[in-house]
Design an enzyme around this catalytic site. Structure first.
Site, PDB file in Angstrom:
ATOM      1  N   ASN A  93     -27.725   5.318 -21.103  1.00 11.25           N
ATOM      2  CA  ASN A  93     -28.425   4.206 -21.752  1.00 11.25           C
ATOM      3  C   ASN A  93     -28.233   4.302 -23.253  1.00 11.25           C
ATOM      4  O   ASN A  93     -28.179   5.408 -23.803  1.00 11.25           O
ATOM      5  CB  ASN A  93     -29.922   4.226 -21.409  1.00 11.25           C
ATOM      6  CG  ASN A  93     -30.592   2.911 -21.762  1.00 11.25           C
ATOM      7  OD1 ASN A  93     -30.075   1.841 -21.444  1.00 11.25           O
ATOM      8  ND2 ASN A  93     -31.719   2.977 -22.441  1.00 11.25           N
ATOM      9  N   LYS A 127     -23.633 -12.840 -23.532  1.00  8.52           N
ATOM     10  CA  LYS A 127     -23.958 -11.462 -23.130  1.00  8.52           C
ATOM     11  C   LYS A 127     -22.745 -10.839 -22.437  1.00  8.52           C
ATOM     12  O   LYS A 127     -21.950 -11.552 -21.805  1.00  8.52           O
ATOM     13  CB  LYS A 127     -25.136 -11.446 -22.161  1.00  8.52           C
ATOM     14  CG  LYS A 127     -26.501 -11.516 -22.841  1.00  8.52           C
ATOM     15  CD  LYS A 127     -27.567 -11.269 -21.786  1.00  8.52           C
ATOM     16  CE  LYS A 127     -28.965 -11.371 -22.330  1.00  8.52           C
ATOM     17  NZ  LYS A 127     -29.957 -11.326 -21.250  1.00  8.52           N
ATOM     18  N   ASP A 157     -26.834 -12.695 -18.057  1.00 10.43           N
ATOM     19  CA  ASP A 157     -27.350 -13.927 -17.459  1.00 10.43           C
ATOM     20  C   ASP A 157     -27.418 -15.046 -18.488  1.00 10.43           C
ATOM     21  O   ASP A 157     -28.136 -16.015 -18.314  1.00 10.43           O
ATOM     22  CB  ASP A 157     -28.733 -13.668 -16.841  1.00 10.43           C
ATOM     23  CG  ASP A 157     -29.720 -13.115 -17.859  1.00 10.43           C
ATOM     24  OD1 ASP A 157     -29.327 -12.879 -19.023  1.00 10.43           O
ATOM     25  OD2 ASP A 157     -30.889 -12.908 -17.496  1.00 10.43           O
ATOM     26  N   LYS A 167     -38.809 -22.480 -10.516  1.00 10.55           N
ATOM     27  CA  LYS A 167     -39.504 -21.440 -11.283  1.00 10.55           C
ATOM     28  C   LYS A 167     -39.537 -21.912 -12.731  1.00 10.55           C
ATOM     29  O   LYS A 167     -38.496 -22.291 -13.280  1.00 10.55           O
ATOM     30  CB  LYS A 167     -38.773 -20.106 -11.186  1.00 10.55           C
ATOM     31  CG  LYS A 167     -39.466 -19.009 -12.021  1.00 10.55           C
ATOM     32  CD  LYS A 167     -38.931 -17.623 -11.714  1.00 10.55           C
ATOM     33  CE  LYS A 167     -37.741 -17.271 -12.540  1.00 10.55           C
ATOM     34  NZ  LYS A 167     -37.417 -15.832 -12.461  1.00 10.55           N
ATOM     35  N   HIS A 180     -36.990  -2.055 -17.936  1.00  9.52           N
ATOM     36  CA  HIS A 180     -37.910  -2.521 -16.896  1.00  9.52           C
ATOM     37  C   HIS A 180     -37.184  -2.806 -15.579  1.00  9.52           C
ATOM     38  O   HIS A 180     -37.565  -2.315 -14.516  1.00  9.52           O
ATOM     39  CB  HIS A 180     -38.608  -3.783 -17.416  1.00  9.52           C
ATOM     40  CG  HIS A 180     -39.552  -4.410 -16.452  1.00  9.52           C
ATOM     41  ND1 HIS A 180     -40.747  -3.824 -16.107  1.00  9.52           N
ATOM     42  CD2 HIS A 180     -39.473  -5.573 -15.761  1.00  9.52           C
ATOM     43  CE1 HIS A 180     -41.365  -4.604 -15.229  1.00  9.52           C
ATOM     44  NE2 HIS A 180     -40.616  -5.671 -15.004  1.00  9.52           N
ATOM     45  N   GLN A 181     -36.113  -3.606 -15.653  1.00 11.63           N
ATOM     46  CA  GLN A 181     -35.402  -3.997 -14.429  1.00 11.63           C
ATOM     47  C   GLN A 181     -34.691  -2.812 -13.777  1.00 11.63           C
ATOM     48  O   GLN A 181     -34.523  -2.784 -12.554  1.00 11.63           O
ATOM     49  CB  GLN A 181     -34.350  -5.072 -14.748  1.00 11.63           C
ATOM     50  CG  GLN A 181     -34.892  -6.378 -15.248  1.00 11.63           C
ATOM     51  CD  GLN A 181     -35.448  -7.236 -14.129  1.00 11.63           C
ATOM     52  OE1 GLN A 181     -35.104  -7.073 -12.964  1.00 11.63           O
ATOM     53  NE2 GLN A 181     -36.313  -8.150 -14.488  1.00 11.63           N
ATOM     54  N   MET A 189     -25.739  -6.851 -13.526  1.00 12.87           N
ATOM     55  CA  MET A 189     -26.969  -7.623 -13.379  1.00 12.87           C
ATOM     56  C   MET A 189     -27.581  -8.076 -14.704  1.00 12.87           C
ATOM     57  O   MET A 189     -28.480  -8.903 -14.722  1.00 12.87           O
ATOM     58  CB  MET A 189     -28.007  -6.792 -12.606  1.00 12.87           C
ATOM     59  CG  MET A 189     -27.530  -6.298 -11.258  1.00 12.87           C
ATOM     60  SD  MET A 189     -26.916  -7.597 -10.174  1.00 12.87           S
ATOM     61  CE  MET A 189     -28.362  -8.597  -9.922  1.00 12.87           C
ATOM     62  N   GLY A 237     -24.105 -10.734 -10.756  1.00 19.72           N
ATOM     63  CA  GLY A 237     -25.414 -11.264 -10.355  1.00 19.72           C
ATOM     64  C   GLY A 237     -26.046 -12.035 -11.497  1.00 19.72           C
ATOM     65  O   GLY A 237     -26.636 -11.457 -12.415  1.00 19.72           O
ATOM     66  N   ARG A 240     -36.552  -9.913  -6.799  1.00 20.70           N
ATOM     67  CA  ARG A 240     -35.418 -10.719  -6.310  1.00 20.70           C
ATOM     68  C   ARG A 240     -34.124 -10.315  -7.007  1.00 20.70           C
ATOM     69  O   ARG A 240     -33.039 -10.396  -6.433  1.00 20.70           O
ATOM     70  CB  ARG A 240     -35.695 -12.210  -6.390  1.00 20.70           C
ATOM     71  CG  ARG A 240     -35.882 -12.849  -7.772  1.00 20.70           C
ATOM     72  CD  ARG A 240     -34.567 -13.072  -8.459  1.00 20.70           C
ATOM     73  NE  ARG A 240     -34.499 -14.239  -9.282  1.00 20.70           N
ATOM     74  CZ  ARG A 240     -33.786 -14.328 -10.385  1.00 20.70           C
ATOM     75  NH1 ARG A 240     -33.095 -13.291 -10.844  1.00 20.70           N
ATOM     76  NH2 ARG A 240     -33.746 -15.450 -11.065  1.00 20.70           N
TER      77      ARG A 240
END
Ligand code: NAD
Length: 321
Positions: free
Chosen positions: A160, A226, A222, A67, A138-139, A219, A292, A111
């Site tokens: 949030n 972070k 990444d 990708k 968004h996710q 999640m 993840g 995914r």
């Protein structure tokens, strides 16, 4: 070569296929049949963009590719395009010839949601009733939609940093026929499953916010630096991940590892649980945590499934290349 344009993906790819593709590739990774290649991610010095490649080979699924894409922070304002842009390239593992070119934007969200969904299916308590969301971007909407299919939840709670975004996840809860309640962080202690999906660089979810027996799918983390979850909460949990090497360097586990609170050998691949070589959750009181990080093989797995669906449904574009 087959082309599946981004605009066709929404009608083709459903959550069931995404789930199956991701579960299978996690299983193949743990069995030693699939490996991810080193990730390249670079600031290109233009348009403030971060660009890179994630690739791999799944011998079990015979999927080879990469990708390519990244993050263009000014896209929406300047070009009316989403900021995350990606494309998947698949190659024939027998010959190296290019096989397919597939839009990767929606697939990335599907995914990623499938990964936490796989973790909930394999690690959350069967009697989980309340799901808590940390994040409402968004996710988060994709994450919640996929998670709701894994257990008979009767309530969604959420926090949030930017409360004005909470209606995004409230809408998904309502679509799923469930009540939604905005909570403060200590209120998350009511949740049996928690998904964290923010772009935070400091811990949000503390150990005191999490009841025994909870499954947490982390999640958002990444990238190096972070963090969404306190290191002592990671230390308290039994940790599973997509890929251990990524978890300890750029996933949520990086901080507990750096602080000496967790050893790399304590972190297991979720694929081991899928394959039945690790028992997964060992008691109703155990806190389980899925780190993840997002691997290229997930992208290739869903892209390959989309190519098959596009061919079956007669909407694949074939190009002599
Ligand atoms: P988004 O911009 O739509 O939403 C960002 C979310 O983070 C919002 O809920 C926002 O309120 C929150 N947020 C922003 N700054 C924060 C801070 N300082 N502290 C706490 N919360 C903060 O982004 P998105 O597309 O929903 O992506 C969310 C995260 O998921 C990103 O960090 C992205 O890199 C990550 N991601 C991970 C994977 C993976 O495979 N693990 C895949 C895709 C995206």
């Amino acid at each position: 070569m087959i082309i599946v344009p981004e605009k066709e993906i929404g009608a083709l790819m459903v959550r069931k296929e995404s789930y199956e593709a991701v579960e299978q590739v996690f299983a193949a990774m743990a069995a030693g049949d699939a490996c991810n290649f080193p990730v390249v991610r670079e600031a290109i010095g233009h348009a403030d963009a971060l660009y890179g490649f994630k690739g791999g080979f799944d011998r079990a699924g015979m999927t080879l590719g990469l990708k390519a894409g990244g993050y263009w922070p000014n896209n929406l304002e300047t070009h009316g395009l989403i900021n995350h842009q990606s494309t998947v390239f698949l190659f024939d593992p027998d010959t190296g010839r290019v096989k397919a070119l597939v839009g990767g934007n929606l697939l990335t969200a599907l995914r990623t949601a499938a990964a936490s969904s796989v973790s909930i299916n394999h690690l959350a308590r069967k009697d989980a009733k309340v799901i808590g969301m940390v994040g409402a971007g968004h996710q988060a909407t994709f994450q919640l939609r996929a998670a709701l299919e894994q257990r008979k939840f009767d309530k969604v709670i959420g926090w949030n940093l930017h409360p004005e975004m909470l209606p995004n996840i409230e809408k998904v809860a309502t679509e799923g026929g469930l009540p939604f309640e905005a909570v403060d962080l200590p209120g998350l202690v009511e949740a049996d499953v928690i998904i964290t999906i923010t772009s935070s660089f400091a811990p949000i979810l503390m150990s005191g916010h999490v009841a025994d027996g909870t499954h947490i799918a982390c999640m958002g983390t990444d990238t190096v630096g972070k963090q969404e979850v306190a290191a002592d909460l990671v230390a308290r949990a039994s940790v599973f991940t997509d890929e251990v090497a990524q978890a300890v360097t750029l996933g949520e586990s990086q901080h507990a590892i750096a602080a000496g609170l967790k050893r790399q050998s304590d972190i297991r691949q979720i694929g081991e649980v899928i394959n039945g070589t690790h028992r997964g959750r060992s008691s109703d009181d155990e806190v389980t945590l899925f780190d993840g990080t997002g691997v290229g093989l997930q992208d290739l797995a869903v892209a390959s499934a989309v190519v098959d669906l596009a061919v079956q449904q007669g909407i694949a574009i074939e190009v002599d290349f």
